[in-house]
Structures are given as structure tokens and as C-alpha cells.
Design an enzyme around this catalytic site. Structure first.
Site, PDB file in Angstrom:
ATOM      1  N   ARG A  98       0.828  -1.339  -0.068  1.00 54.44           N
ATOM      2  CA  ARG A  98       0.099   0.182   0.087  1.00 54.44           C
ATOM      3  C   ARG A  98       0.857   1.353   0.129  1.00 54.44           C
ATOM      4  O   ARG A  98       0.585   2.383  -0.669  1.00 54.44           O
ATOM      5  CB  ARG A  98      -0.881   0.028   1.278  1.00 54.44           C
ATOM      6  CG  ARG A  98      -2.033   0.959   1.122  1.00 54.44           C
ATOM      7  CD  ARG A  98      -1.714   2.479   1.809  1.00 54.44           C
ATOM      8  NE  ARG A  98      -1.283   2.145   2.961  1.00 54.44           N
ATOM      9  CZ  ARG A  98      -0.365   3.069   3.474  1.00 54.44           C
ATOM     10  NH1 ARG A  98       0.115   3.865   2.874  1.00 54.44           N
ATOM     11  NH2 ARG A  98       0.137   2.997   4.707  1.00 54.44           N
ATOM     12  N   SER A  99       2.133   1.034   0.682  1.00 57.11           N
ATOM     13  CA  SER A  99       2.965   2.335   0.723  1.00 57.11           C
ATOM     14  C   SER A  99       3.468   2.535  -0.860  1.00 57.11           C
ATOM     15  O   SER A  99       3.235   3.790  -1.154  1.00 57.11           O
ATOM     16  CB  SER A  99       4.081   2.140   1.661  1.00 57.11           C
ATOM     17  OG  SER A  99       3.705   1.793   2.922  1.00 57.11           O
ATOM     18  N   LEU A 139      10.985  14.428   1.422  1.00 57.06           N
ATOM     19  CA  LEU A 139      10.646  15.287   2.393  1.00 57.06           C
ATOM     20  C   LEU A 139      11.670  15.135   3.550  1.00 57.06           C
ATOM     21  O   LEU A 139      12.463  16.119   3.988  1.00 57.06           O
ATOM     22  CB  LEU A 139       9.244  15.579   2.767  1.00 57.06           C
ATOM     23  CG  LEU A 139       9.045  16.588   3.969  1.00 57.06           C
ATOM     24  CD1 LEU A 139       9.137  18.075   3.167  1.00 57.06           C
ATOM     25  CD2 LEU A 139       7.293  16.467   4.279  1.00 57.06           C
ATOM     26  N   PRO A 142      18.018  13.725   7.454  1.00 59.26           N
ATOM     27  CA  PRO A 142      18.391  13.176   8.810  1.00 59.26           C
ATOM     28  C   PRO A 142      18.252  13.942   9.971  1.00 59.26           C
ATOM     29  O   PRO A 142      17.807  13.473  10.950  1.00 59.26           O
ATOM     30  CB  PRO A 142      20.004  13.144   8.518  1.00 59.26           C
ATOM     31  CG  PRO A 142      19.952  13.179   6.885  1.00 59.26           C
ATOM     32  CD  PRO A 142      18.823  13.659   6.618  1.00 59.26           C
ATOM     33  N   GLU A 372       4.396   9.759   7.587  1.00 62.59           N
ATOM     34  CA  GLU A 372       3.447  10.564   7.499  1.00 62.59           C
ATOM     35  C   GLU A 372       2.611  11.427   8.565  1.00 62.59           C
ATOM     36  O   GLU A 372       1.475  11.559   8.890  1.00 62.59           O
ATOM     37  CB  GLU A 372       2.099   9.843   7.012  1.00 62.59           C
ATOM     38  CG  GLU A 372       2.671   9.290   5.702  1.00 62.59           C
ATOM     39  CD  GLU A 372       2.595   9.928   4.406  1.00 62.59           C
ATOM     40  OE1 GLU A 372       2.093  10.897   4.474  1.00 62.59           O
ATOM     41  OE2 GLU A 372       2.874   9.454   3.395  1.00 62.59           O
ATOM     42  N   HIS A 375       2.324   9.403  15.542  1.00 63.41           N
ATOM     43  CA  HIS A 375       1.065   9.250  16.558  1.00 63.41           C
ATOM     44  C   HIS A 375       0.893  10.637  17.163  1.00 63.41           C
ATOM     45  O   HIS A 375      -0.107  11.135  17.538  1.00 63.41           O
ATOM     46  CB  HIS A 375       1.254   8.134  17.150  1.00 63.41           C
ATOM     47  CG  HIS A 375      -0.151   7.465  17.664  1.00 63.41           C
ATOM     48  ND1 HIS A 375      -1.049   7.256  16.825  1.00 63.41           N
ATOM     49  CD2 HIS A 375      -0.700   7.337  18.892  1.00 63.41           C
ATOM     50  CE1 HIS A 375      -2.153   6.669  17.464  1.00 63.41           C
ATOM     51  NE2 HIS A 375      -1.820   6.742  18.501  1.00 63.41           N
TER      52      HIS A 375
END
Ligand SMILES: Cc1cc2nc3c(=O)[nH]c(=O)nc-3n(C[C@H](O)[C@H](O)[C@H](O)COP(=O)(O)OP(=O)(O)OC[C@H]3O[C@@H](n4cnc5c(N)ncnc54)[C@H](O)[C@@H]3O)c2cc1C
Length: 393
Positions: A98-99, A139, A142, A372, A375
């Protein structure tokens, strides 16, 4: 040996009635593809920590690459509910696969469509839709993960081209991508998007090894050492952090649907296993403690399904806010990771083996809960949205 995929999707609140016939058709074609092409091989590839590149053609054929991109650019022109459904079925199979689709559609095709020139759209989108070209999204750096605005990757104007320097890390698809949508600061410190092509001198993509999560997904770095990027490769229609954040909104929406797919697979596996497995002379599903786990799982899955369905209707109407998407991403991943951990225990020793998908989902979700937006960052986004106070800095 390839195992038969017996998956039956839970639908406790008859949410199918909220979907159109087209949605159901899309779902069944992706589900069939996952059962036939993905499930039989995924465990083996995850164990080997290898990306099954032979799946790319099929992913393109089922419309997983840029489903919401208009047909004239090679997309499927579908609505956001369809996009969510596709992501859910794929992640039911594996979060890593899915990624790959999320990155291609939401993080590569979307910015080229939304921020690119007409020439860029025509040049790249049709080939990205068929998988002839694969892309990645650079995006994270490090030293700048949750705070991408601090990035140091930069471009300098050199006449008919820019000189790009810097490094990105944790980049899904980077080891095999043909192009990278890269975010870098210009000389005024504004964040700009560029399309960097494999083969440009000074551009390398070292692979990241030693992952215990998303093992069937290829992850790597993007290293730019005085790379000459033609000016026509700059995305002309966006400047600032809103560029990458707009892409992340698309991808996070897909993850909100997708992670529930992993949860549904774990629940379905645990339900079937505990009804068949006997201890003390009867199926373990008959014991109260196991029923508590199953009942809580289906309750959380049902709540999550309702949330993403509503989010889908808002997204179709262009009314879904970034904070609403954050809430759904966070909720779905938490639901999925909790269910995966419980389900793994319900299978006893068998739960740690590759005979069942649960341990793989559980480990994959450790990345999904981090990428993304972590949490905690999504929680802070909700906090900021409801209080008007920024707790980030
Ligand atoms: C498998 C994988 C694939 C990825 N794919 C991509 C990709 O394709 N493209 C891409 O650009 N990136 C990608 N990422 C990167 C991902 O988005 C980052 O890992 C993520 O944003 C977190 O950044 P970090 O790892 O630097 O953690 P950090 O930002 O260092 O965070 C570490 C911890 O600190 C917490 N924290 C940070 N700031 C605050 C704060 N203000 N308040 C409270 N807590 C805070 C975080 O919540 C987290 O728990 C991927 C990551 C993984 C693991």
C-alpha cells in the site's frame, strides 16, 4: 508453500449499503487481485526483505496508481471513496505494498498534477499511472523529520538550471524510483518542489537495510551532490511548506482507510483461528477472555469504518480539513496496531510465524504509526485545532 487467502471482510454495521455499485466493483477487483497475486507471495518477500517488483504491473492495472487523477492524464478519475477503498484492500494485503501505491499516487502524481505545469503533467503522469515510471517523495532529512520546515536541502539559481545539494532519508521506493519529487529551500529560504530524475549527475539513492518493519517495501536515501536540475523541473505552482503538506494530506487520507484494512485482516484471522483451535476440549473462541478481545476488535473496527466513510464523503465534497484527516489517520493506525498485538496473542505460538499475516501486519504498523506524521504529532494537530494553541514549539 503458498497459502490460500480465506479473508472475509467484517461489516458489522452493514456499511456496504453506504457504498455505490461502482465502489463495490472496485473493491472486489482489488480484493481478488490481492488474494491471487499478493497474498501467496508476500510473506516470503517480507521474510527476505525484498520488494516484489513483479507486482508493479498489476498494481497499475487495478488502478492503484493515482486513482483520483483525471483520465486525460492517465489516472482513473475516481472519487476519494474509491481511493480509500483501494488503499484499504491493498493494506489488508500488506502495508508495504500500500505504501508503494500511496507514494506513487499521493506523493508523486498528486504534486505533479496539483502544482506542476501542463508540460510536466503530460510528460510524467501517464507513465506514472501505468508504472512505466516509478516515483518517490523526498521530504524527511536526517536532522528534520517531524519538523520538515527546518530542512537544509537547498537549490541555488545557476542560470538555466538549479544546483541541488542535500540529503533525504527514509524515502519509500527510492532504491528503484525513476524520478523523485524533492522538497528543497531556494535562496530566499522558500520551500520549492523539484522533479529529480535518476541518472542526473551527483544524484544517488542508497538503500536502507536492517528494517524490522515494511520489509517488503524498498526504503532508501536521496543524496544530492551538486545536482544540476533543469529549471523546467521546478514545480511552478506552489511555494512554502503548504506544498509538501498538501501531498501528505492526500497520503494520510489513504492511510486512514488503509490501516483499517490491516486491522480487518488481523481480526478475521483471529476469529477464524479461535473458532477452529481447541483447548480444554472446546474452541478457544468460546472462552470469555477471547470473546472480549474479539468483541472489542469488531467494535473499534466498526467505529473506524464509520469515521473513514464520513471522511470520504467530506473529501469528495472538498470539505475534509487537514485536522480531520490527522484524527482519522491516528485513530485507524492505533486501532490497527492494538488489534494486531491482541490478535497475535490469540494465535499463541502460531501468531509469531509467517503462517499467518498478523506478525507481519504488526511490525509493518510500527512504521505506519511513525510515517506521514507520528502518532504524537497528529495528536498535537488535533490539540491545536480544538484549542487554537500550538504545542509544537
Ligand atoms: C519505513 C518508513 C518509510 C518512510 N517513507 C518516507 C517517504 O517516502 N518520504 C519521506 O519524506 N519520509 C518518509 N518517512 C519518514 C517519516 O515521515 C519520519 O520518520 C517521520 O516524519 C518522523 O520523523 P523522525 O523519524 O525524524 O522522528 P522525529 O521527528 O525525530 O521524532 C521522534 C519522536 O519525537 C516526537 N516529537 C517530535 N517533535 C515533537 C513535538 N513537537 N512534541 C512532541 N513530540 C515530538 C515524535 O512524535 C517521535 O515520537 C518514512 C519513515 C519510515 C520509517
Amino acid at each position: 508453500m503458498a497459502k490460500t487467502d480465506l479473508y472475509e471482510a467484517p461489516d458489522y454495521y452493514l456499511l456496504d449499503e453506504l457504498l455505490t455499485d461502482e465502489h463495490k466493483l472496485i473493491r472486489s477487483s482489488v480484493r481478488d487481485w490481492v488474494k491471487k497475486e499478493l497474498s501467496p507471495i508476500i510473506e516470503d518477500y517480507a521474510q527476505k526483505a525484498e520488494f516484489p517488483s513483479q507486482l508493479l504491473k498489476g498494481l497499475a492495472e487495478i488502478g492503484a496508481f493515482g486513482p483520483t487523477i483525471p483520465v486525460e492524464y492517465g489516472g482513473a478519475g475516481l472519487d476519494y471513496m474509491s481511493y480509500g477503498i483501494i488503499m484499504q484492500e491493498l493494506e489488508r494485503g500488506d502495508s508495504g505494498i500500500r505504501s508503494t501505491a500511496s507514494v506513487q499516487g499521493s506523493l508523486v502524481m498528486y504534486p505533479i498534477y496539483a502544482y506542476g505545469s501542463e508540460e510536466q503533467r503530460k510528460k510524467y503522469l501517464p507513465k506514472l499511472a501505468t508504472g512505466e515510471l516509478m516515483g518517490c517523495f523526498g521530504l524527511t532529512e536526517p536532522d528534520h523529520g517531524s519538523n520538515p520546515g527546518g530542512m537544509t536541502t537547498n537549490i541555488k539559481d545557476a542560470g538555466d538550471h538549479y544546483i541541488l545539494n542535500g540529503a533525504k532519508m527514509w524515502i519509500s521506493n527510492s532504491p528503484f524510483a525513476d524520478i523523485a519529487v524533492v522538497w528543497a529551500k531556494d535562496e530566499e529560504g522558500k520551500i520549492r518542489g523539484l522533479i529529480v530524475e535518476r541518472g542526473m549527475e551527483g544524484f544517488t539513492t542508497p538503500t536502507t537495510h536492517n528494517k524490522w518493519s515494511l520489509r517488503a517495501s524498498a526504503t532508501g536515501e536521496l543524496v544530492f551532490d551538486h545536482v544540476k536540475v533543469p529549471k523546467e523541473n521546478l514545480l511552478p505552482n506552489v511555494a512554502g511548506i503548504k506544498g509538501p503538506l498538501g501531498c501528505l494530506n492526500q497520503a494520510r487520507y489513504g492511510i486512514a482507510w488503509g490501516a483499517l484494512g490491516a486491522a480487518m485482516d488481523c481480526y478475521d484471522t483471529a476469529l477464524r483461528y479461535t473458532k477452529e483451535r481447541e483447548q480444554f476440549g472446546r474452541p478457544i473462541a468460546g472462552f470469555q477472555l477471547q470473546q472480549k478481545k474479539l468483541a472489542e476488535m469488531i467494535t473499534e473496527i466498526t467505529k473506524g469504518q464509520l469515521l473513514v466513510w464520513r471522511l470520504g464523503t467530506l473529501k469528495n465534497e472538498n470539505r475534509a480539513t487537514p485536522a480531520q484527516i490527522s484524527m482519522a489517520k491516528r485513530n485507524s493506525v492505533e486501532t490497527a496496531i492494538t488489534i494486531a498485538r491482541e490478535a497475535r496473542q490469540m494465535l499463541g505460538g502460531m501468531g509469531i510465524t509467517g503462517e499467518y499475516p498478523i506478525m507481519r501486519h504488526m511490525m509493518n504498523l510500527e512504521s505506519v504509526i511513525t510515517y506521514e506524521g507520528t502518532h504524537d504529532i497528529h495528536l498535537l494537530i488535533t490539540g491545536m485545532d480544538i484549542t487554537g494553541l500550538d504545542a509544537f514549539k
